[in-house]
Motif scaffolding. Structure first.
Motif, PDB file in Angstrom:
ATOM      1  N   ARG A 135      56.476  41.549  36.656  1.00 11.80           N
ATOM      2  CA  ARG A 135      55.088  41.931  36.401  1.00 11.80           C
ATOM      3  C   ARG A 135      54.732  43.200  37.175  1.00 11.80           C
ATOM      4  NH1 ARG A 135      49.425  38.790  37.929  1.00 11.80           N
ATOM      5  NH2 ARG A 135      48.129  40.096  36.572  1.00 11.80           N
ATOM      6  N   ALA A 136      55.144  43.269  38.430  1.00 15.23           N
ATOM      7  CA  ALA A 136      54.837  44.444  39.247  1.00 15.23           C
ATOM      8  C   ALA A 136      55.443  45.707  38.640  1.00 15.23           C
ATOM      9  CB  ALA A 136      55.344  44.244  40.671  1.00 15.23           C
ATOM     10  N   VAL A 137      56.701  45.613  38.202  1.00 14.84           N
ATOM     11  CA  VAL A 137      57.372  46.781  37.613  1.00 14.84           C
ATOM     12  C   VAL A 137      56.710  47.166  36.297  1.00 14.84           C
ATOM     13  CG1 VAL A 137      59.529  47.594  36.575  1.00 14.84           C
ATOM     14  CG2 VAL A 137      59.573  46.403  38.780  1.00 14.84           C
ATOM     15  N   VAL A 138      56.505  46.207  35.419  1.00 12.31           N
ATOM     16  CA  VAL A 138      55.893  46.501  34.117  1.00 12.31           C
ATOM     17  C   VAL A 138      54.524  47.138  34.307  1.00 12.31           C
ATOM     18  CG1 VAL A 138      54.936  45.458  32.022  1.00 12.31           C
ATOM     19  CG2 VAL A 138      57.215  44.788  32.824  1.00 12.31           C
ATOM     20  N   GLU A 139      53.699  46.534  35.140  1.00 10.64           N
ATOM     21  CA  GLU A 139      52.347  47.063  35.321  1.00 10.64           C
ATOM     22  C   GLU A 139      52.349  48.462  35.929  1.00 10.64           C
ATOM     23  OE1 GLU A 139      49.527  43.120  35.605  1.00 10.64           O
ATOM     24  OE2 GLU A 139      49.988  44.182  37.480  1.00 10.64           O
ATOM     25  N   ARG A 140      53.205  48.703  36.918  1.00 12.50           N
ATOM     26  CA  ARG A 140      53.190  50.024  37.550  1.00 12.50           C
ATOM     27  C   ARG A 140      53.720  51.084  36.589  1.00 12.50           C
ATOM     28  NH1 ARG A 140      51.186  52.074  41.671  1.00 12.50           N
ATOM     29  NH2 ARG A 140      50.623  50.028  42.426  1.00 12.50           N
TER      30      ARG A 140
ATOM     31  N   HIS B 286      55.404  46.004  46.623  1.00 15.47           N
ATOM     32  CA  HIS B 286      55.270  44.555  46.512  1.00 15.47           C
ATOM     33  C   HIS B 286      55.575  43.917  47.864  1.00 15.47           C
ATOM     34  CE1 HIS B 286      54.470  41.489  43.542  1.00 15.47           C
ATOM     35  NE2 HIS B 286      55.328  40.702  44.167  1.00 15.47           N
ATOM     36  N   PRO B 287      54.709  43.044  48.323  1.00 17.27           N
ATOM     37  CA  PRO B 287      54.912  42.452  49.655  1.00 17.27           C
ATOM     38  C   PRO B 287      56.150  41.553  49.685  1.00 17.27           C
ATOM     39  CG  PRO B 287      53.085  41.396  48.530  1.00 17.27           C
ATOM     40  CD  PRO B 287      53.497  42.548  47.659  1.00 17.27           C
ATOM     41  N   LEU B 288      56.655  41.340  50.884  1.00 21.84           N
ATOM     42  CA  LEU B 288      57.797  40.440  51.041  1.00 21.84           C
ATOM     43  C   LEU B 288      57.429  39.020  50.698  1.00 21.84           C
ATOM     44  CD1 LEU B 288      59.406  41.987  54.230  1.00 21.84           C
ATOM     45  CD2 LEU B 288      60.293  42.021  51.899  1.00 21.84           C
ATOM     46  N   SER B 289      56.179  38.651  50.924  1.00 22.97           N
ATOM     47  CA  SER B 289      55.668  37.363  50.454  1.00 22.97           C
ATOM     48  C   SER B 289      54.849  37.691  49.212  1.00 22.97           C
ATOM     49  CB  SER B 289      54.783  36.711  51.501  1.00 22.97           C
ATOM     50  OG  SER B 289      55.533  36.474  52.665  1.00 22.97           O
ATOM     51  N   PRO B 290      55.459  37.581  48.026  1.00 19.80           N
ATOM     52  CA  PRO B 290      54.834  38.110  46.816  1.00 19.80           C
ATOM     53  C   PRO B 290      53.440  37.550  46.548  1.00 19.80           C
ATOM     54  CG  PRO B 290      57.107  37.546  46.388  1.00 19.80           C
ATOM     55  CD  PRO B 290      56.771  37.023  47.755  1.00 19.80           C
ATOM     56  N   SER B 291      52.564  38.469  46.163  1.00 19.42           N
ATOM     57  CA  SER B 291      51.214  38.128  45.741  1.00 19.42           C
ATOM     58  C   SER B 291      51.111  38.410  44.250  1.00 19.42           C
ATOM     59  CB  SER B 291      50.205  39.004  46.496  1.00 19.42           C
ATOM     60  OG  SER B 291      48.966  38.989  45.858  1.00 19.42           O
ATOM     61  N   LYS B 292      50.529  37.510  43.527  1.00 19.82           N
ATOM     62  CA  LYS B 292      50.472  37.611  42.069  1.00 19.82           C
ATOM     63  C   LYS B 292      49.841  38.908  41.602  1.00 19.82           C
ATOM     64  CE  LYS B 292      47.835  35.242  38.840  1.00 19.82           C
ATOM     65  NZ  LYS B 292      47.146  34.089  38.344  1.00 19.82           N
ATOM     66  N   ASP B 293      48.848  39.385  42.309  1.00 15.00           N
ATOM     67  CA  ASP B 293      48.106  40.553  41.852  1.00 15.00           C
ATOM     68  C   ASP B 293      48.336  41.791  42.729  1.00 15.00           C
ATOM     69  OD1 ASP B 293      46.875  39.362  39.630  1.00 15.00           O
ATOM     70  OD2 ASP B 293      45.436  38.357  40.932  1.00 15.00           O
TER      71      ASP B 293
END
Length: 197
Positions: free
Chosen positions: A31-36, A188-195
């Motif tokens: 999600r992080a990659v797609v959105e960015r 993206h944080p090491l402790s992933p956050s959904k948003d």
């Protein structure tokens, strides 16, 4: 690494993008990659064009945050990666018979960093083709070269190689989206956050 300060314009831009594109079904790093990438190009079609693998992204995320080197094919990709030093050897590379400057730059960079790097290729299909000939054992290949000659084929070869990768199906790509894909993992944080932005 200090916490990244997100500008209110970026927050609003992501809000508008998410109003038009539902990515909530995607795993966190995908999600992080797609959105960015979508955000960097203002092109919603990337959501269906990108090819990623969450487990590969998880391993790459860990390697990146553990200090693995980042190699780029051109200075424009490096310029887009603002929170990490990168290796780009294009300035020292030379073309020769059957060898583009971009391909030679990949050889020079590999001599410098060895196996385990994250490779970010957004411009030159020949750089991606050369990387596939090496025993680079990369942590990740962001293979998003752009163009009508060789780009689609080099990205298909990357996917067929079985290497951990982010790629896309179409001719689209370029320095901005390649840098964006890598930045998604950096931010993206090491402790992933959904948003996470």
């Amino acid at each position: 690494m200090s916490d990244r300060v997100v500008h209110p314009i970026e927050v609003e831009s992501y809000r508008r993008m998410r109003a038009r594109l539902d990515t909530t079904h995607l795993p966190p790093l995908t999600r992080a990659v797609v959105e960015r990438v979508v955000h960097s190009a203002a092109d919603l079609a990337y959501a269906d064009d990108l090819v990623t693998d969450e487990s590969a992204l998880e391993r790459a995320h860990a390697a990146l945050h553990a200090g693995a080197p980042v190699v780029t094919d051109v200075a424009m990709v490096a310029a887009g990666i603002t929170r990490r030093e990168t290796v780009c050897r294009l300035a020292e590379a030379e073309a020769g018979p059957g060898l583009t400057r971009s391909a030679h730059a990949v050889r020079l960079a590999f001599d410098e960093v060895g196996p385990g790097a994250l490779w970010v290729i957004g411009n030159a299909p020949t750089a991606l083709e050369e990387l596939l000939l090496l025993d680079a054992r990369p942590a990740l290949v962001v293979g998003l070269p752009v163009g009508f000659v060789g780009a689609v084929e080099s990205k298909a070869a990357l996917r067929a190689s079985g290497l951990p990768a982010v790629s896309n199906i179409s001719e689209k790509g370029g320095s901005a989206v390649a840098a964006a894909a890598l930045n998604a993992l950096l931010y993206h944080p090491l402790s992933p956050s959904k948003d996470a932005l």
